[in-house]
Design a protein around this motif. Structure first.
Motif, mmCIF file in Angstrom:
data_model
loop_
_atom_site.group_PDB
_atom_site.id
_atom_site.type_symbol
_atom_site.label_atom_id
_atom_site.label_comp_id
_atom_site.label_asym_id
_atom_site.label_seq_id
_atom_site.Cartn_x
_atom_site.Cartn_y
_atom_site.Cartn_z
ATOM 1 N N PHE A 201 0.830 -1.203 0.000
ATOM 2 C CA PHE A 201 0.000 0.000 0.000
ATOM 3 C C PHE A 201 0.869 1.259 0.000
ATOM 4 C CE2 PHE A 201 -1.918 3.395 2.561
ATOM 5 C CZ PHE A 201 -3.055 3.671 1.804
ATOM 6 N N VAL A 202 1.865 1.286 0.875
ATOM 7 C CA VAL A 202 2.704 2.481 0.988
ATOM 8 C C VAL A 202 3.572 2.666 -0.250
ATOM 9 C CG1 VAL A 202 4.626 3.510 2.283
ATOM 10 C CG2 VAL A 202 2.698 2.490 3.510
ATOM 11 N N ASN A 203 4.037 1.583 -0.838
ATOM 12 C CA ASN A 203 4.972 1.689 -1.952
ATOM 13 C C ASN A 203 4.315 1.805 -3.323
ATOM 14 O OD1 ASN A 203 7.582 1.655 -0.704
ATOM 15 N ND2 ASN A 203 7.216 -0.477 -0.160
ATOM 16 N N ARG A 204 3.045 1.355 -3.441
ATOM 17 C CA ARG A 204 2.456 1.272 -4.776
ATOM 18 C C ARG A 204 1.169 2.067 -4.967
ATOM 19 N NH1 ARG A 204 3.372 -5.167 -6.308
ATOM 20 N NH2 ARG A 204 5.609 -5.196 -5.832
ATOM 21 N N SER A 205 0.508 2.434 -3.892
ATOM 22 C CA SER A 205 -0.765 3.140 -4.049
ATOM 23 C C SER A 205 -0.553 4.654 -4.092
ATOM 24 C CB SER A 205 -1.720 2.784 -2.910
ATOM 25 O OG SER A 205 -1.281 3.370 -1.698
ATOM 26 N N ARG A 206 -1.565 5.350 -4.563
ATOM 27 C CA ARG A 206 -1.488 6.810 -4.630
ATOM 28 C C ARG A 206 -1.401 7.415 -3.237
ATOM 29 N NH1 ARG A 206 -6.009 10.812 -7.472
ATOM 30 N NH2 ARG A 206 -4.920 12.779 -7.010
ATOM 31 N N LEU A 207 -2.224 6.915 -2.311
ATOM 32 C CA LEU A 207 -2.175 7.416 -0.938
ATOM 33 C C LEU A 207 -0.824 7.102 -0.303
ATOM 34 C CD1 LEU A 207 -5.756 6.466 0.309
ATOM 35 C CD2 LEU A 207 -4.895 8.749 -0.223
ATOM 36 N N GLY A 208 -0.286 5.933 -0.637
ATOM 37 C CA GLY A 208 1.022 5.576 -0.115
ATOM 38 C C GLY A 208 2.110 6.506 -0.608
ATOM 39 N N ARG A 209 2.017 6.898 -1.860
ATOM 40 C CA ARG A 209 2.992 7.858 -2.389
ATOM 41 C C ARG A 209 2.870 9.189 -1.673
ATOM 42 N NH1 ARG A 209 1.610 5.357 -7.351
ATOM 43 N NH2 ARG A 209 0.103 7.002 -7.839
ATOM 44 N N GLY A 210 1.650 9.557 -1.307
ATOM 45 C CA GLY A 210 1.456 10.787 -0.533
ATOM 46 C C GLY A 210 2.124 10.690 0.832
ATOM 47 N N LEU A 328 18.166 -2.116 9.252
ATOM 48 C CA LEU A 328 17.956 -1.704 7.856
ATOM 49 C C LEU A 328 18.211 -0.213 7.672
ATOM 50 C CD1 LEU A 328 14.841 -3.826 6.822
ATOM 51 C CD2 LEU A 328 17.258 -4.375 6.626
ATOM 52 N N GLY A 329 17.735 0.586 8.613
ATOM 53 C CA GLY A 329 18.112 1.985 8.660
ATOM 54 C C GLY A 329 17.708 2.825 7.477
ATOM 55 N N GLU A 330 16.570 2.530 6.852
ATOM 56 C CA GLU A 330 16.110 3.300 5.691
ATOM 57 C C GLU A 330 14.820 4.005 6.065
ATOM 58 O OE1 GLU A 330 14.645 2.461 1.100
ATOM 59 O OE2 GLU A 330 15.708 0.930 2.248
ATOM 60 N N SER A 331 14.745 5.300 5.851
ATOM 61 C CA SER A 331 13.586 6.068 6.272
ATOM 62 C C SER A 331 12.399 5.834 5.355
ATOM 63 C CB SER A 331 13.916 7.567 6.301
ATOM 64 O OG SER A 331 14.097 8.056 4.991
ATOM 65 N N LEU A 332 11.212 6.100 5.884
ATOM 66 C CA LEU A 332 9.987 5.930 5.109
ATOM 67 C C LEU A 332 9.998 6.802 3.865
ATOM 68 C CD1 LEU A 332 7.130 4.633 5.051
ATOM 69 C CD2 LEU A 332 6.331 6.638 6.311
ATOM 70 N N GLY A 333 10.528 7.996 3.984
ATOM 71 C CA GLY A 333 10.541 8.914 2.860
ATOM 72 C C GLY A 333 11.439 8.476 1.724
ATOM 73 N N LYS A 334 12.381 7.573 2.020
ATOM 74 C CA LYS A 334 13.313 7.099 0.986
ATOM 75 C C LYS A 334 13.028 5.668 0.580
ATOM 76 C CE LYS A 334 17.010 10.135 2.575
ATOM 77 N NZ LYS A 334 18.384 10.197 3.127
ATOM 78 N N ALA A 335 11.859 5.152 1.019
ATOM 79 C CA ALA A 335 11.521 3.752 0.681
ATOM 80 C C ALA A 335 11.418 3.581 -0.816
ATOM 81 C CB ALA A 335 10.214 3.354 1.355
ATOM 82 N N ARG A 336 11.884 2.469 -1.300
ATOM 83 C CA ARG A 336 11.861 2.223 -2.739
ATOM 84 C C ARG A 336 10.471 1.813 -3.202
ATOM 85 N NH1 ARG A 336 16.713 0.075 -1.022
ATOM 86 N NH2 ARG A 336 15.715 -1.928 -0.625
ATOM 87 N N VAL A 337 10.107 2.228 -4.393
ATOM 88 C CA VAL A 337 8.826 1.856 -4.981
ATOM 89 C C VAL A 337 8.907 0.424 -5.473
ATOM 90 C CG1 VAL A 337 7.176 2.393 -6.779
ATOM 91 C CG2 VAL A 337 8.420 4.237 -5.669
#
Length: 337
Positions: A201-210, A328-337
């Motif tokens: 949801f976070v990586n692929r949906s429109r709301l997730g991109r928001g 893992l140390g990767e922020s939500l804002g930099k998560a890969r699509v």
């Protein structure tokens, strides 16, 4: 006598304050593994709420543990309202049982989700509008946690609700001698499916991109047409819904878990899991939860049951010392699509 020679003798004493029993760990390894994965799956779901809110707002929402326990109370009251009583496990047809579990799931998610959204509106939104510093948000979160606890205490008192068990634990198969029950399978499978679902949801949906856009740069996201306030509410709502689902699984595993302080320690451990995996990282929450569940169960076998919680927090300290950003140390804002 050297320290190296004295230490094993000290640990071997029956009346010593700490034991180190590799034999017990070996004997209980697979049982501890199964139990650790089950408990860690619950930690992971609750940890997602901490991770999402921190990723978007850089806020540690310490009241999230009470969001979880409100879902546990909702589960208990649904079971009670359906006619189930403490001390008796009903023998229900499969479809009827599934229907009752789904009803409890909807209720727990609705209550926890509603609590999370109300918390955002009442406690955090006024502070954001005034541009309050982060320390004020942290103090408010701690205060809100106590307020939510005391509301339950005033309503239901200090005693935990009597255990209501909807599903009787039954062994499905053995894993190297360890019993794997139907409840363990439900908890692990349901948690992983929800984790995969929220990641997609976070990586692929429109709301997730928001959500990711606001997490990365809220001002630019606003200029690009993203409704920041709506994203923040959505983030709290998703975290609350997952906490409600975790509450149902927790009550299936620990039927006596509905207590006004019942969410405090579990919430702290879920926060530990989020930091362990990399707070702000969705997949890190899953990894951290599972690792924490395994570590504390292995530690319980190795050092004794009274050291279970100590092992969990020592692990957190070690991770922060050697890898402060988590595994893992990767922020939500930099998560890969």
């Amino acid at each position: 006598m050297s320290i190296n020679n004295a230490l094993p003798l000290f640990l071997a004493q029956e009346d010593s304050w700490i034991k180190f029993d590799l034999g017990a760990l070996g004997d209980q390894f697979w049982n501890s593994t199964v139990e650790g994965l089950s408990q860690g799956s619950i930690y992971a779901l609750v940890a997602l709420g901490y991770t999402l809110v921190y990723g978007v707002l850089k806020l540690i929402n310490f009241a999230h543990s009470e969001v979880f326990i409100y879902g546990a109370y909702a589960t208990w009251f649904v079971f009670y309202g359906l006619g189930f009583r403490p001390g008796a496990t009903p023998d229900l047809p499969v479809m009827e049982l599934i229907g009752f579990v789904l009803l409890a799931l909807v209720a727990a998610m609705a209550v926890s989700g509603g609590t999370a959204v109300a918390l955002e509106r009442v406690a955090y939104r006024p502070l954001r509008k005034k541009g309050a510093p982060r320390l004020v948000f942290l103090i408010t979160a701690i205060g809100a946690s106590f307020v939510l606890q005391q509301l339950i205490f005033i309503w239901r008192g200090g005693n935990a609700e009597q255990a209501i068990r909807l599903l009787r634990p039954q062994e499905v198969f053995e894993l190297f001698g360890a019993s794997v029950t139907n409840i363990t399978i439900i908890i692990v499978v349901a948690s992983i499916l929800m984790m995969v679902g929220i990641d997609m949801f976070v990586n692929r949906s429109r709301l997730g991109r928001g959500i990711r856009a606001v997490a990365q740069d809220p001002d630019t996201a606003t200029l690009m047409g993203v409704n920041k306030e709506r994203v923040i509410v959505l983030t709290f709502l998703i975290g609350g819904l997952l906490a409600g689902a975790a509450a149902l699984l927790y009550m299936m595993k620990n039927p006596q878990g509905a207590s006004y302080q019942g969410g405090f320690l579990l919430g702290i451990k879920a926060f530990t899991a989020a930091v362990l995996g990399g707070i702000g990282n969705l997949r890190g929450a899953l990894l951290g939860g599972l690792l924490l569940g395994l570590a504390e169960n292995y530690g319980q076998s190795l050092f004794g049951g009274e050291w279970r919680d100590v092992v969990a927090f020592v692990l957190l300290v070690l991770i922060l010392m050697f890898r402060p950003t988590g595994i893992l140390g990767e922020s939500l804002g930099k998560a890969r699509v």
